[in-house]
Design a protein around this motif. Structure first.
Motif, PDB file in Angstrom:
ATOM      1  N   ASP A  22       0.867  -1.172   0.000  1.00 20.06           N
ATOM      2  CA  ASP A  22       0.000   0.000   0.000  1.00 20.06           C
ATOM      3  C   ASP A  22       0.906   1.223   0.000  1.00 20.06           C
ATOM      4  O   ASP A  22       1.749   1.373   0.890  1.00 20.06           O
ATOM      5  N   ILE A  23       0.752   2.069  -0.995  1.00 21.59           N
ATOM      6  CA  ILE A  23       1.608   3.240  -1.150  1.00 21.59           C
ATOM      7  C   ILE A  23       0.750   4.493  -0.994  1.00 21.59           C
ATOM      8  O   ILE A  23      -0.300   4.619  -1.626  1.00 21.59           O
ATOM      9  N   SER A  24       1.204   5.422  -0.155  1.00 22.18           N
ATOM     10  CA  SER A  24       0.503   6.689   0.029  1.00 22.18           C
ATOM     11  C   SER A  24       1.533   7.816   0.140  1.00 22.18           C
ATOM     12  O   SER A  24       2.740   7.561   0.121  1.00 22.18           O
ATOM     13  N   ARG A  25       1.045   9.024   0.264  1.00 18.87           N
ATOM     14  CA  ARG A  25       1.903  10.215   0.392  1.00 18.87           C
ATOM     15  C   ARG A  25       2.934  10.271  -0.729  1.00 18.87           C
ATOM     16  O   ARG A  25       4.112  10.542  -0.495  1.00 18.87           O
ATOM     17  N   THR A  26       2.500   9.969  -1.929  1.00 19.58           N
ATOM     18  CA  THR A  26       3.399   9.945  -3.086  1.00 19.58           C
ATOM     19  C   THR A  26       3.638  11.356  -3.597  1.00 19.58           C
ATOM     20  O   THR A  26       2.696  12.101  -3.825  1.00 19.58           O
ATOM     21  N   ASN A  27       4.891  11.711  -3.727  1.00 21.95           N
ATOM     22  CA  ASN A  27       5.212  12.969  -4.400  1.00 21.95           C
ATOM     23  C   ASN A  27       6.562  12.864  -5.076  1.00 21.95           C
ATOM     24  O   ASN A  27       7.423  12.089  -4.692  1.00 21.95           O
ATOM     25  N   LEU A  28       6.686  13.624  -6.119  1.00 18.95           N
ATOM     26  CA  LEU A  28       7.856  13.619  -6.991  1.00 18.95           C
ATOM     27  C   LEU A  28       8.288  15.063  -7.157  1.00 18.95           C
ATOM     28  O   LEU A  28       7.458  15.916  -7.510  1.00 18.95           O
ATOM     29  N   ARG A  29       9.533  15.354  -6.874  1.00 20.75           N
ATOM     30  CA  ARG A  29      10.022  16.723  -7.004  1.00 20.75           C
ATOM     31  C   ARG A  29      10.053  17.145  -8.472  1.00 20.75           C
ATOM     32  O   ARG A  29      10.606  16.441  -9.310  1.00 20.75           O
ATOM     33  N   ALA A  30       9.480  18.303  -8.745  1.00 21.37           N
ATOM     34  CA  ALA A  30       9.633  18.886 -10.082  1.00 21.37           C
ATOM     35  C   ALA A  30      11.119  19.178 -10.265  1.00 21.37           C
ATOM     36  O   ALA A  30      11.798  19.575  -9.317  1.00 21.37           O
ATOM     37  N   ASN A  31      11.620  18.957 -11.466  1.00 26.29           N
ATOM     38  CA  ASN A  31      13.037  19.248 -11.663  1.00 26.29           C
ATOM     39  C   ASN A  31      13.215  20.722 -12.016  1.00 26.29           C
ATOM     40  O   ASN A  31      12.363  21.339 -12.638  1.00 26.29           O
ATOM     41  N   THR A  32      14.322  21.248 -11.577  1.00 27.22           N
ATOM     42  CA  THR A  32      14.627  22.645 -11.849  1.00 27.22           C
ATOM     43  C   THR A  32      15.274  22.760 -13.226  1.00 27.22           C
ATOM     44  O   THR A  32      15.867  21.792 -13.714  1.00 27.22           O
ATOM     45  N   PRO A  33      15.166  23.920 -13.858  1.00 24.92           N
ATOM     46  CA  PRO A  33      15.799  24.093 -15.178  1.00 24.92           C
ATOM     47  C   PRO A  33      17.290  23.746 -15.108  1.00 24.92           C
ATOM     48  O   PRO A  33      17.977  24.107 -14.162  1.00 24.92           O
ATOM     49  N   GLY A  34      17.742  22.979 -16.089  1.00 25.86           N
ATOM     50  CA  GLY A  34      19.139  22.572 -16.144  1.00 25.86           C
ATOM     51  C   GLY A  34      19.427  21.251 -15.443  1.00 25.86           C
ATOM     52  O   GLY A  34      20.520  20.723 -15.554  1.00 25.86           O
ATOM     53  N   SER A  35      18.455  20.706 -14.726  1.00 27.32           N
ATOM     54  CA  SER A  35      18.652  19.431 -14.041  1.00 27.32           C
ATOM     55  C   SER A  35      17.847  18.348 -14.750  1.00 27.32           C
ATOM     56  O   SER A  35      16.678  18.553 -15.063  1.00 27.32           O
TER      57      SER A  35
END
Length: 143
Positions: A22-35
């Motif tokens: 069971d997976i919750s609290r899923t988040n993925l960091r937006a990448n910054t320009p150049g990364s």
């Protein structure tokens, strides 16, 4: 004969499926320009009576997707690729900054706040499970 085969399949079929997490609290960091790399975080709960070993990950937004951890080595924080992460029966594992995380390497495009991405977790029994991750502003990722 058909009835006997059907009964046999019904008895054997549950063994073919992994104990899903069971997976919750899923988040993925937006990448910054150049990364072209970023990280994903989640709470992983094993609500079953069987231990589960996560042996890999993949995503639709990156060339490579790996399980990673941060560990202190003296006074230095070191990121390390993990071959697997165990989630014991009835236990949970938190993927968070400065701990376990899913590393997305070689992003295929810039991912922005408000979008979604899919990450597939792979298990040692050969099965896998897909999860949707909300892309969030990297400044809003909780410790």
């Amino acid at each position: 004969m058909k009835k006997a085969i059907a009964l046999l399949l019904m008895a054997v079929t549950p063994l073919a499926f992994s104990a899903q997490l069971d997976i919750s609290r899923t988040n993925l960091r937006a990448n910054t320009p150049g990364s072209d790399n970023t990280a994903a975080y989640m709470l992983v709960e094993n609500l079953t009576k069987e231990d589960v070993r996560i042996v890999g990950a993949e995503s639709d937004v990156s060339e490579f997707t790996e399980l990673h951890s941060h560990k202190m080595d003296g006074d230095r924080m070191i990121m390390r690729h993990e071959k697997y992460i165990d989630v014991d029966a009835g236990e949970s594992v938190r993927f968070a900054p400065n701990g376990y995380h899913v590393m997305l390497i070689g992003l295929k495009k810039r991912i922005k706040h408000g979008e979604q991405a899919t990450i597939t977790l792979k298990y040692d029994d050969g099965t896998s499970q897909d999860f949707k991750f909300d892309v969030i502003d990297p400044r809003k990722v909780a410790e």
